[in-house]
Write an enzyme that holds these catalytic residues in place. Sequence first.
Site, short mmCIF file in Angstrom:
data_model
loop_
_atom_site.label_atom_id
_atom_site.label_comp_id
_atom_site.label_asym_id
_atom_site.label_seq_id
_atom_site.Cartn_x
_atom_site.Cartn_y
_atom_site.Cartn_z
N ARG A 1 -13.72 -8.68 1.83
CA ARG A 1 -12.30 -8.42 1.58
C ARG A 1 -11.48 -9.65 1.97
NH1 ARG A 1 -10.48 -3.19 1.60
NH2 ARG A 1 -8.59 -4.17 0.78
N ARG B 1 0.89 -1.18 0.00
CA ARG B 1 0.00 0.00 0.00
C ARG B 1 0.92 1.22 0.00
NH1 ARG B 1 -5.34 1.35 3.52
NH2 ARG B 1 -6.10 -0.08 1.93
N ASP C 1 -17.22 7.45 -1.41
CA ASP C 1 -15.97 7.26 -0.64
C ASP C 1 -15.68 8.57 0.07
OD1 ASP C 1 -13.54 6.29 0.29
OD2 ASP C 1 -12.53 6.30 -1.66
N CYS D 1 -16.40 1.75 0.61
CA CYS D 1 -15.23 0.91 0.91
C CYS D 1 -14.84 0.98 2.38
CB CYS D 1 -14.07 1.28 0.00
SG CYS D 1 -13.47 2.97 0.23
N HIS E 1 -7.34 0.85 -6.40
CA HIS E 1 -7.56 0.00 -5.22
C HIS E 1 -8.23 -1.31 -5.69
CE1 HIS E 1 -7.87 -1.24 -1.22
NE2 HIS E 1 -8.74 -0.38 -0.71
N GLN F 1 -10.15 -3.83 -3.35
CA GLN F 1 -11.46 -3.34 -2.91
C GLN F 1 -12.55 -3.70 -3.92
OE1 GLN F 1 -12.16 -1.49 0.05
NE2 GLN F 1 -14.20 -2.15 -0.57
#
Length: 305
Positions: free
Chosen positions: A287, A104, A219, A259, A131, A134
């Site tokens: 996830r 990340r 988001d 998310c 991402h 996700q």
Amino acid sequence: MTAKHFLQLKDFSAGELGYLFDRTRWIKERFKRYEAYQPLRDRTLAMVFEKASTRTRVAFEAGMNQLGGIAINLNRGDTQLSRGEPIEDVARVISRMVDVVMIRTFEQSIIERFAAHSRVPVINGLTNEYHPCQILADIYTYVEHRGSIAGRTVAWVGDGNNVCNTWLEAAAILGFTVHVATPPGYEVNAQIGAACRGHYQTYADPMEACHGADLVTTDVWTSMGFEAENAARQRAFADWMVDADMMRQAKPDALFMHCLPAHRGEEVAAEVIDGPQSVVWDEAENRLHAQKALLEYLVCGRVNP
Ligand code: CP
Ligand code: NVA
């Protein structure tokens, strides 16, 4: 270097994504029955976090352990990256010691440089641009609740950010449409948009973007790494909260996704995220299952259970 990486969703074909969704279901069902499944015994995942995380870290670490392997967590400050060791050298070293790496970080170019020097698969655990883990879980969650996403309409309300970009890539691969409504100045990056042309439409009014949608998603207004812009973003996004009025524009059975982490009263009203159309907790749980399927695929290839 010939390892297969997952740096963007478009690194995988529709067929590979379909396979991963099937494996996610199989792995989840076994997990729910408390049946051990450990194809990654003696395998090691290294995780490099240059930004904060709750879901991504727990899903990868718990998932790797459940699959029989181990996960090593490296925060930037604890590594020689923080003292200027080149990312290429870090890639060469770590990838001689472990079987798969998750990173990340900030710019996508950093993870691309790492992957170019890695002997083992590299997974994007979020960059400024994308991402993909996700959206793997999000689309699996949609399929679980509503069936195939092909031909459906997803409304994106808010920042033209990493999660939005990955929805656009998914639309181009899996054949659905994204209605994108961003405030002026926060539009989708022109180059990323061009690569997904024909699979999304832009709207000045978020209410219009939500009209007839099968799924509404949003988001945070300020993503990690953009904190210096927070005050300006609070002003620009003030009218962009997904509330019950906005959800009423969508189909009556539309789902709501986020998310997470979420800010109730900013990008989403509490009545929506905590309401009956919201599937955010399934999305977060998935996830774990989707990333286990991803780890299995990258380390073992296709399996026939
Ligand atoms: N959605 C997501 O990636 O959450 P974390 O930042 O907590 O990992
Ligand atoms: N767009 C957000 C997602 C967090 C999971 C960020 O990059 O901070």
